[in-house]
Scaffold this motif. Sequence first.
Motif, mmCIF file in Angstrom:
data_model
loop_
_atom_site.group_PDB
_atom_site.id
_atom_site.type_symbol
_atom_site.label_atom_id
_atom_site.label_comp_id
_atom_site.label_asym_id
_atom_site.label_seq_id
_atom_site.Cartn_x
_atom_site.Cartn_y
_atom_site.Cartn_z
ATOM 1 N N VAL A 76 0.840 -1.203 0.000
ATOM 2 C CA VAL A 76 0.000 0.000 0.000
ATOM 3 C C VAL A 76 0.875 1.252 0.000
ATOM 4 O O VAL A 76 1.977 1.246 0.551
ATOM 5 C CB VAL A 76 -0.945 0.059 1.232
ATOM 6 C CG1 VAL A 76 -1.999 -1.034 1.173
ATOM 7 C CG2 VAL A 76 -0.165 -0.025 2.535
ATOM 8 N N ALA A 77 0.368 2.310 -0.627
ATOM 9 C CA ALA A 77 1.087 3.594 -0.592
ATOM 10 C C ALA A 77 0.088 4.722 -0.771
ATOM 11 O O ALA A 77 -0.590 4.814 -1.800
ATOM 12 C CB ALA A 77 2.146 3.652 -1.694
ATOM 13 N N SER B 20 7.297 -6.048 -8.468
ATOM 14 C CA SER B 20 6.687 -7.288 -7.997
ATOM 15 C C SER B 20 7.746 -8.275 -7.524
ATOM 16 O O SER B 20 8.938 -8.088 -7.732
ATOM 17 C CB SER B 20 5.871 -7.933 -9.116
ATOM 18 O OG SER B 20 6.728 -8.672 -9.965
ATOM 19 N N ARG B 21 7.265 -9.338 -6.897
ATOM 20 C CA ARG B 21 8.160 -10.361 -6.357
ATOM 21 C C ARG B 21 8.901 -11.132 -7.429
ATOM 22 O O ARG B 21 9.956 -11.695 -7.183
ATOM 23 C CB ARG B 21 7.342 -11.363 -5.523
ATOM 24 C CG ARG B 21 7.315 -10.973 -4.069
ATOM 25 C CD ARG B 21 6.522 -11.963 -3.248
ATOM 26 N NE ARG B 21 5.845 -11.237 -2.196
ATOM 27 C CZ ARG B 21 4.771 -11.650 -1.560
ATOM 28 N NH1 ARG B 21 4.229 -12.801 -1.872
ATOM 29 N NH2 ARG B 21 4.214 -10.923 -0.624
ATOM 30 N N GLU B 22 8.310 -11.220 -8.614
ATOM 31 C CA GLU B 22 8.962 -12.005 -9.663
ATOM 32 C C GLU B 22 9.648 -11.112 -10.689
ATOM 33 O O GLU B 22 9.934 -11.543 -11.808
ATOM 34 C CB GLU B 22 7.952 -12.922 -10.359
ATOM 35 C CG GLU B 22 7.096 -13.756 -9.421
ATOM 36 C CD GLU B 22 7.800 -15.008 -8.901
ATOM 37 O OE1 GLU B 22 8.757 -15.451 -9.538
ATOM 38 O OE2 GLU B 22 7.382 -15.499 -7.841
ATOM 39 N N GLY B 23 9.888 -9.873 -10.339
ATOM 40 C CA GLY B 23 10.736 -9.047 -11.188
ATOM 41 C C GLY B 23 10.055 -8.185 -12.222
ATOM 42 O O GLY B 23 10.710 -7.671 -13.125
ATOM 43 N N TYR C 255 -1.777 -6.058 -5.145
ATOM 44 C CA TYR C 255 -2.340 -7.331 -4.675
ATOM 45 C C TYR C 255 -1.412 -8.510 -5.002
ATOM 46 O O TYR C 255 -0.517 -8.388 -5.846
ATOM 47 C CB TYR C 255 -3.699 -7.568 -5.330
ATOM 48 C CG TYR C 255 -4.735 -6.529 -4.991
ATOM 49 C CD1 TYR C 255 -5.697 -6.778 -4.016
ATOM 50 C CD2 TYR C 255 -4.751 -5.304 -5.644
ATOM 51 C CE1 TYR C 255 -6.658 -5.818 -3.704
ATOM 52 C CE2 TYR C 255 -5.701 -4.340 -5.337
ATOM 53 C CZ TYR C 255 -6.652 -4.603 -4.360
ATOM 54 O OH TYR C 255 -7.594 -3.654 -4.052
ATOM 55 N N ASP C 256 -1.707 -9.649 -4.375
ATOM 56 C CA ASP C 256 -0.845 -10.812 -4.610
ATOM 57 C C ASP C 256 -1.059 -11.441 -5.981
ATOM 58 O O ASP C 256 -0.303 -12.316 -6.386
ATOM 59 C CB ASP C 256 -0.976 -11.848 -3.482
ATOM 60 C CG ASP C 256 -2.352 -12.459 -3.365
ATOM 61 O OD1 ASP C 256 -3.246 -12.092 -4.153
ATOM 62 O OD2 ASP C 256 -2.539 -13.314 -2.479
ATOM 63 N N ILE D 123 2.567 -7.928 -5.969
ATOM 64 C CA ILE D 123 3.173 -6.586 -5.938
ATOM 65 C C ILE D 123 3.893 -6.422 -4.594
ATOM 66 O O ILE D 123 3.291 -6.585 -3.534
ATOM 67 C CB ILE D 123 2.094 -5.492 -6.121
ATOM 68 C CG1 ILE D 123 1.366 -5.670 -7.462
ATOM 69 C CG2 ILE D 123 2.709 -4.090 -6.009
ATOM 70 C CD1 ILE D 123 2.259 -5.614 -8.701
ATOM 71 N N SER D 124 5.167 -6.107 -4.652
ATOM 72 C CA SER D 124 5.973 -6.037 -3.430
ATOM 73 C C SER D 124 6.457 -4.623 -3.107
ATOM 74 O O SER D 124 7.011 -4.392 -2.039
ATOM 75 C CB SER D 124 7.175 -6.977 -3.545
ATOM 76 O OG SER D 124 7.850 -6.767 -4.772
#
Lengths: 320, 340
Positions: free
Chosen positions: B271-272, B328-331, B284-285, B312-313
């Motif tokens: 969140v931001a 995101s976590r996967e780049g 979101y995931d 989303i990280s």
Amino acid sequence: MSEKIPVTVLTGYLGAGKTTLLNRILTEPHGKKFAVIVNEFGEIGIDNDLVVDADEEVFEMNNGCICCTVRGDLIRIIEGLMKRKGKFDAIIVETTGLADPAPVAQTFFVDQDVQDMTRLDAVVTVVDAKWLKDRLKDAPEAKNQIAFADVLILNKTDLVSEAELKDVEAQIRAINPYAKLHRTQRASVSIADVMDRNAFDLDRILDIEPDFLEEGHHHHHDEEMQSVSFRIQGDVDPEKFMPWVQDLTQREGPNILRCKGILAFKNEPKRFVFQGVHMILDGDLQRDWKPEETRESKIVFIGRKLDRKAIEDGFMATAA
Amino acid sequence: MSTTIPTRPPESLTKNVEAIEASAHVVGAAFLGDVGALALADGRVLLRDAEGAISDVAAHPDAGLLSFASDGKSLVTGGDDGRVVATSAKGEANEIADEKSKWIDAVATNGDGAIAWSAGRSVKARDGKGKIKQWAPPSSVRGLVFAPKGYRLGVAHNNGASLWFPNTDAKPDLLEWKGSHLDIMWSPNGRFVVTSMQENQLHGWGLPEKQHMRMSGYPGKTRSMSWSHDGLWLATSGADAVIIWPFQGEKGPMGKPPRECGVRPAKVTSVAFHPKALVVAAGYDDGCILLCRLTDASELLVRPAGKEGGAISALAWDANGRRMLFGSREGAAGLLTLPV
């Protein structure tokens, strides 16, 4: 969803040969890369693998229940490692010789993120054939480590006679009749016997070792640690079973070190597999019952002061 | 005008997004002036300058990047190489500290050039002049934050949080609450300290009375928190919606239900809050990103679900709220530029 990273927890009393086993695993030409979580940094010299220093920081969940402890540093380290997914194939956690394996095992059930990213492959306990008898008298940790094991490495067998060895094995079996046991010298064991065991995935372990839940020939029990197992030839009613097992583990949690079971639920084509540590239970429907398989329900408890009769009666009453 | 009905499906801003190839887990995002900066888990800091040119800096060569913070001038990162590095908008990487083999689990910055970091059971704070002070917390530390005013550090640890004045010998002020505390936030007015917990809840303290605030009901762990520009709302991740706690008045959110926005069948992971408006960005995931306006719950789509890249990280707005960087976590990563 990508493949979960397997985690091997290596335990064993001080001097049993954990580090020797770890070095064997790491130096064997298996082509895999490991992330190794250790407590004494520098004790092992590894160049190619990622080595992380851990604190063995145990904390209670805020329900204040002492048997619902987890390892905070383990969660922290695994989260960090998972950011670098693809850099290694498996994780090995070496615990100190005095550690209680419960908070380590529980970490993999309690923390959702850890559970999403990793799977506990097996708890491997190294046992010193020469000194175990003494340890069982003076060190409760040694007994717990055996009770928690999925794989037991009975090490230093060259230092004792065959008769002594048989005696030690009987003592181990009285505590934990279900773990796979290997006799070794200098922790010399095939890596396949230790790693990628899927020992916590009961479904898989039963495919490899169909007798896993059979109590075998060792019916005498350690006076303190016991294991009990029961079978229902057929289905159980989940509406009866779930409340019963939850109530049992809530009440007897501190005394139950490990529990496992495979159940045929009424009107359910899939096998229900559950396992637990103390009060923490984790269960799921797994693969379908195969046509050639007999639908039956089996449970195993390893712990202290277990009321065999009460557990048996309770379980039998859940039959569908 | 009567009530505004939220539009569904949400209106789209997807055409205003420029894709950025990060190729590694995006640990954090920040703007260094006009330059967008992404902290990547493979040890690099990726910079996108105002003209759109992309470059990267090996802030932690051959190591993993675990933690990040930014004061808007540099991106401070902590690695599993034990190093704390500050990377400038021009791509100069300066080593701030080297803790050898210890992981740097958390870093924090304040606007005056101070930097703090944690490694195992040790917290260090370096003031703007470079003077370093050390404190040993009761357990390892996963969250650090500077107070909005004054040289004071909030430290999250097991069984509570501590407020430490690095420049005095006074014992840190302990805010006790059983359980494991992860990330920590300090409200812009200095009145509240909030931690996220291992036990899927938040805990807060009203200062200076240390009055407890328990914010629970999350299905998952909260790992992302953001204050609104007016400091009156705290947006949090960990549920199938952004959970926004009201911090008006003396008692904070106590006795008041949180607001929810961006309800979707996926978990909010990042969140931001917009720096000038009551608009919160939610990641979101499943990779979706929405902008949600608090006043009328209207939503704008920034990134649809299901795209490559996983959860989303990281999310970050620039200072005037024109642009937003995400990763995101996967780049996968990208830059949203709002239409004028």
